[in-house]
Design an enzyme around this catalytic site. Structure first.
Site, PDB file in Angstrom:
ATOM      1  N   ASN A 113       2.381   6.978   4.058  1.00 19.26           N
ATOM      2  CA  ASN A 113       2.757   5.695   4.639  1.00 19.26           C
ATOM      3  C   ASN A 113       3.024   4.712   3.510  1.00 19.26           C
ATOM      4  OD1 ASN A 113       3.285   3.759   6.590  1.00 19.26           O
ATOM      5  ND2 ASN A 113       1.256   3.834   7.533  1.00 19.26           N
ATOM      6  N   GLN A 122      -0.337  12.999   5.854  1.00 14.03           N
ATOM      7  CA  GLN A 122       0.356  11.806   6.341  1.00 14.03           C
ATOM      8  C   GLN A 122       0.585  10.856   5.178  1.00 14.03           C
ATOM      9  OE1 GLN A 122      -0.422   9.646  10.201  1.00 14.03           O
ATOM     10  NE2 GLN A 122      -1.422   8.177   8.839  1.00 14.03           N
ATOM     11  N   ASP A 147       3.394   1.097   9.426  1.00 14.48           N
ATOM     12  CA  ASP A 147       4.109   1.769  10.520  1.00 14.48           C
ATOM     13  C   ASP A 147       5.288   2.586  10.013  1.00 14.48           C
ATOM     14  OD1 ASP A 147       2.341   0.612  12.356  1.00 14.48           O
ATOM     15  OD2 ASP A 147       3.600  -1.175  12.565  1.00 14.48           O
ATOM     16  N   ASP A 198     -11.654   9.100  15.626  1.00 11.00           N
ATOM     17  CA  ASP A 198     -11.023   8.386  16.736  1.00 11.00           C
ATOM     18  C   ASP A 198      -9.507   8.541  16.740  1.00 11.00           C
ATOM     19  OD1 ASP A 198     -10.990   6.906  14.342  1.00 11.00           O
ATOM     20  OD2 ASP A 198     -10.733   5.010  15.414  1.00 11.00           O
ATOM     21  N   GLU A 207      -2.774  10.553   3.003  1.00 13.82           N
ATOM     22  CA  GLU A 207      -3.946  10.780   3.844  1.00 13.82           C
ATOM     23  C   GLU A 207      -3.903  12.212   4.365  1.00 13.82           C
ATOM     24  OE1 GLU A 207      -5.129   6.485   5.703  1.00 13.82           O
ATOM     25  OE2 GLU A 207      -3.454   7.530   6.662  1.00 13.82           O
ATOM     26  N   GLU A 249       0.846  -1.200   0.000  1.00 14.69           N
ATOM     27  CA  GLU A 249       0.000   0.000   0.000  1.00 14.69           C
ATOM     28  C   GLU A 249       0.876   1.243   0.000  1.00 14.69           C
ATOM     29  OE1 GLU A 249      -3.335   1.906   3.004  1.00 14.69           O
ATOM     30  OE2 GLU A 249      -3.296  -0.270   2.719  1.00 14.69           O
TER      31      GLU A 249
END
Length: 293
Positions: free
Chosen positions: A125, A123, A133, A199, A110, A106
């Site tokens: 990744n 962000q 991570d 969240d 984001e 992936e």
């Protein structure tokens, strides 16, 4: 005198060529339906100008998203996006590539919403073999809600380059000699979405989505895909090594691009997993080789 001018001209042409040679090809903007289909909550996608522009709508019931029709091994992918304006805390606008299994690969952009007047956080990744991570976070040097900006991924056998308006903001190199997994044999689709993540998205989840501001709207256009299309089961690209992104000049950044990346790193980085010694007392191997990227 004439010979000196000729030499100077040749030098300038050479410098200009070297500065341009490693820039990805200019994206070709096409209508939504050329490369993409809706994925979920079809009624939350609005189409304009014959499908050349769309809006994604998020309300308290659902977000929405879309994906490419095909899967790809390597290529150049970009999207022009105008982010959710105003109070966007708790929302995530995403542009990513992903394969379809448990040990998936992936590549993520984001965009994390924020309270009115506070900056967006971008962000990025990279997941390889199901492991991520590898978060990095930056502030953007512009307001991404005021106009469209182009976000791109250049992915070949040698590196993954994240670009914002053609400026490199991150590089993930193929370091297989260090035992670092690299996405090279799992075809990926391109996904775009707008969803609620209050969240974790804003201040670690402290700021919740204000649903009185709904619907939240992100705007998309461009829909550029220039990749080697493969079936989901194919583990190689039939034209591997023959596309423009495979050529020598795209195996690394040129000197101008390295300077721009350094500028982003020094001025706008707010988190880099490679410098998080609390989280990683022993640096990941790719960080030991390339801590600046």
């Amino acid at each position: 005198m004439a010979s000196s001018l000729l030499i100077l001209c040749l030098v300038l042409v050479s410098l200009a060529s070297s500065a341009l040679c490693a820039a990805p090809r200019r994206p070709v903007d096409v209508p939504f339906g050329r490369n993409y289909i809706p994925t979920w909550a079809f009624d939350h996608i609005k189409y304009f100008n014959g499908g050349s522009e769309i809006q994604l709508h998020l309300d308290k019931y659902t977000g929405t998203g879309f994906q490419t029709k095909g899967s790809y091994l390597f290529g150049h992918f970009s999207m022009n996006i105008k982010m959710v304006p105003g109070d966007s805390a708790g929302t995530v606008t995403a542009f990513c590539l992903s394969s379809q299994n448990a040990e998936h690969d992936e590549i993520d952009f984001e965009f994390l919403g924020n309270r009115t007047g506070q900056p967006y956080i971008l962000q990025t990744n990279v997941f390889t073999g199901g492991k991520g991570d590898r978060e990095q976070r930056i502030y953007l040097w512009f307001d991404p809600t005021k106009a469209y900006h182009r976000y791109s991924v250049l992915w070949n056998m040698y590196q993954i380059v994240f670009l914002v308006d053609n400026i490199p903001i991150r590089v993930f190199k193929n370091l297989k000699e260090l035992g670092v997994k690299f996405p090279f044999n799992q075809p990926m689709k391109v996904y775009n979405s707008l969803w609620n993540a209050d969240d974790w998205a804003t201040r670690g989840g402290l700021e919740k989505t204000d649903w009185s501001k709904a619907p939240f709207v992100a705007e998309y256009k461009g829909f550029h895909v220039d990749g080697c299309e493969a079936s989901v089961n194919s583990r190689f690209c039939a034209t591997q090594g023959k596309r423009w992104w495979d050529q020598t000049e795209f195996r690394d950044l040129d000197s101008f691009q390295w300077r721009r990346l350094k500028w982003v790193r020094q001025k706008f980085t707010i988190y880099n997993y490679c410098t998080d010694r609390t989280r990683y007392p022993q640096l990941p191997p790719e960080c030991r080789r390339n801590r600046d990227i």
